[in-house]
Design a protein around this motif. Sequence first.
Motif, PDB file in Angstrom:
ATOM      1  N   GLN A 249       0.808  -1.197   0.000  1.00 46.34           N
ATOM      2  CA  GLN A 249       0.000   0.000   0.000  1.00 46.34           C
ATOM      3  C   GLN A 249       0.853   1.265   0.000  1.00 46.34           C
ATOM      4  N   SER A 250       2.001   1.168  -0.597  1.00 44.82           N
ATOM      5  CA  SER A 250       2.840   2.349  -0.741  1.00 44.82           C
ATOM      6  C   SER A 250       2.239   3.277  -1.778  1.00 44.82           C
ATOM      7  N   ARG A 251       2.591   4.519  -1.714  1.00 43.04           N
ATOM      8  CA  ARG A 251       2.059   5.517  -2.640  1.00 43.04           C
ATOM      9  C   ARG A 251       2.638   5.315  -4.039  1.00 43.04           C
TER      10      ARG A 251
ATOM     11  N   GLU B  35       4.457   5.995  -7.170  1.00 42.79           N
ATOM     12  CA  GLU B  35       5.506   6.980  -7.387  1.00 42.79           C
ATOM     13  C   GLU B  35       5.896   7.024  -8.854  1.00 42.79           C
TER      14      GLU B  35
ATOM     15  N   TYR C  31      -6.168  -1.187   2.014  1.00 40.05           N
ATOM     16  CA  TYR C  31      -6.239   0.280   2.022  1.00 40.05           C
ATOM     17  C   TYR C  31      -7.386   0.771   2.898  1.00 40.05           C
TER      18      TYR C  31
ATOM     19  N   ILE D  83      -8.799   4.362   2.619  1.00 37.93           N
ATOM     20  CA  ILE D  83      -9.452   4.831   1.395  1.00 37.93           C
ATOM     21  C   ILE D  83     -10.954   4.604   1.524  1.00 37.93           C
TER      22      ILE D  83
ATOM     23  N   VAL E 203      -8.245   9.532  -5.787  1.00 45.36           N
ATOM     24  CA  VAL E 203      -7.086   8.653  -5.621  1.00 45.36           C
ATOM     25  C   VAL E 203      -6.292   8.527  -6.913  1.00 45.36           C
TER      26      VAL E 203
ATOM     27  N   ALA F  15      -0.649  -0.401  -6.312  1.00 43.45           N
ATOM     28  CA  ALA F  15      -0.424   0.694  -5.362  1.00 43.45           C
ATOM     29  C   ALA F  15      -1.578   1.670  -5.479  1.00 43.45           C
TER      30      ALA F  15
ATOM     31  N   ALA G 253      -3.246   5.390  -3.532  1.00 43.62           N
ATOM     32  CA  ALA G 253      -3.084   6.443  -2.522  1.00 43.62           C
ATOM     33  C   ALA G 253      -4.075   7.554  -2.784  1.00 43.62           C
TER      34      ALA G 253
END
Length: 719
Positions: free
Chosen positions: A213-215, A217, A276, A279, A285, A304, A306
């Motif tokens: 669940q990292s953002r 990038e 998540y 969320i 998102v 992923a 976010a």
Amino acid sequence: MGTCIICGASVDGRICSSHEEDVVFEFRGNDPDQLVPNRFYSGIVDGYADFGVFIDLSSNVTGLLHRSELDRRIESLDWEPGDEVFVQVKNVRDNGDVDLAWSIRQSEREFRGVLVQEGTTEREREPDDDDDDDDGPVVTHTPTPDSPGGGDENGEGDEGSVDETDADAGGESGGRGSADSGGSGAASAAAVEEEAADEESGDDVEEIRERNQSRPEGEAERVGIGTLSNRVGETVRIEGEVVGARQTGGPTVFELRDETGVVDCAAFVQAGVRAYPDIEVGDIVRLDGEVEVRRNEIQVETEALAALEGEEAEAVQRRLADALTDEARPDEVATLGEHPAVEAVGDDLLDAAEAIRRAVIESRPVVVRHAATADGYVAGAAIERAVLPLVREEHSKSDAEYHYFTRRPLDEPVYDMDAATNDATRMLQDRDRHGEQLPLVLLVGTGSTVESEDGLDLLGVYGARRVVVDAATADPEIADAVATLVNPGLADGDADADDLTTGALASVLAATVNDDVADDLAHLPAVSYWEGTPETYADLAREAGVDEDRVADLREAVALEAYYQSYEDKRELIADILFDSEGGDLAGHIAGQFREKLETELETAEANIEEREVEGRTFATLDADAYSHRFDFPSTTLLADELQRRGDRDATVVYGTDELYVRADDDVDVREAAGDAAMAVPDAGVTAVGVRQGRVEYLAGRRDEVTDAVVDAVAGQLN
């Protein structure tokens, strides 16, 4: 030849006909016609509707367990989407729909055996078929390289699909292949081995969640959801609004909308564990994931995800809002006959049509409330005819039209606290259980008077959107309680709305919402009139091939069916009556029953009418308790209508134990009449509760005095 697994008799297959209901089958076919009626099957709960529960019998076959088949209220079921359940196949229809029946046996051990049905072939379940805990249906899931289920070393899985009910993706069940997914035991074993390695290295659920669940990038190029069908197998980035979130027995499924479409995105941490958790529905998102095909529908397997904030979120919101307005706002009001009163509310009709179209695009359920009368059903059916194709176009799921559009008739043409509480309860349950957005509530031919204000305000407390469309009486106060009020009587100008029905007004609205169905709706305005049909609508019906006799059949058939089970929408039956020109003379058959029942009741009523003259006006009064069948067709309101239409009198009053109905050729202010009667009989609790119906309530002990007082008050108004 084989032998029955229970009695050993020689059979084609593995079970004899005498013991077929003693075993439960795991279905691994891809065609509903492969199912065998009366057999018991294991399945997965897919979702709820007002009328029942959808059960996945395999990745390609879904059946409906109708609420009438349950041994309890549907609200008392403790099933959640993703749960394994056991049902009996009752019937497979010609169109592929599968009717299911309830099973009191809800565990494998309650059956005498378990068999696997692959297509039409039966076999015993083998050890490789079983999950670690020896339960759970066949599922398919293609893990991404970074998911706990693994995949091959290049991150490539099969071109199957992410299954909402996947209990194997996290390695929890050991993983079974699927006949239609192309999955293999080796792939599933690899998933188990990878998770085992994770466990040995100390990874637990929270660490897996944190890892996954990292953002998102990097500067990956954003793509539109509408282009995903051309990107199957690719890893993409999409940005939009979360319009739905539901937890299954496997992954969490987020429904994501951007300016080009809507797509389901499956995110997996561990079977049944919420991915998540921060969320929520309504969040803006950014999501990276692999595009896959599940049950012939596009789905994204999330890698992923976010929430966006600040300028990034605002930019997405502006993009969505601009695109939504462009798509939702019709260019003009549909031309469905010409009527000055309709023209007077042109802008309001556009606002109402935009609200409906916007709700569909936003994946917001549309709930239509209308009176259980011929006019009310015509109005509701017109809206239904327009909206269902839009729902199907927006959502590829076969059951979407049941999830995103509901028509709920009202016994009374007032949206009171009882109706509002029912709607509020349902919408809050759907929000909490299924992650649905709060609905657009469209009140057609009801909700336009102050008697409905409390009910409308209850919906407003939760922020549910409300639109009222009514050709009859409306109070200005309602405009402050709803987003849009369409009522010619409150419109600027001198347009006469006395000869406009709600059915005619709603038909124009429906054609404005979806001009593709305008031809289907052309005859509906005429059907909504009992008498005095404007020539513009009569001509429109004739041009559509529906003559006056056919119009009468349709109107009377709908009126009869509207009476029975008035709280049910009877979607298919009403559609067959109003729109099916090739299904036999259904309308004519039902209309014949209407006339027979009505004539029988009228004969009794007219023989017992009390005629009186008050201030030079002739009145007919009827004791409905004594001289009508109050719990059989026709309803008291329809009886009062017909008595006034057929009688040579100024007014008719039909009274019962604690209520009466006023009908007159000239306009009568029922509130004023009730007020005068309350002053004349101050201890009778007199009040006007149904202005549209001409309905007055009172205490039963003062019935005769109130009836006389109302007759006097009406006579005074007519003079």
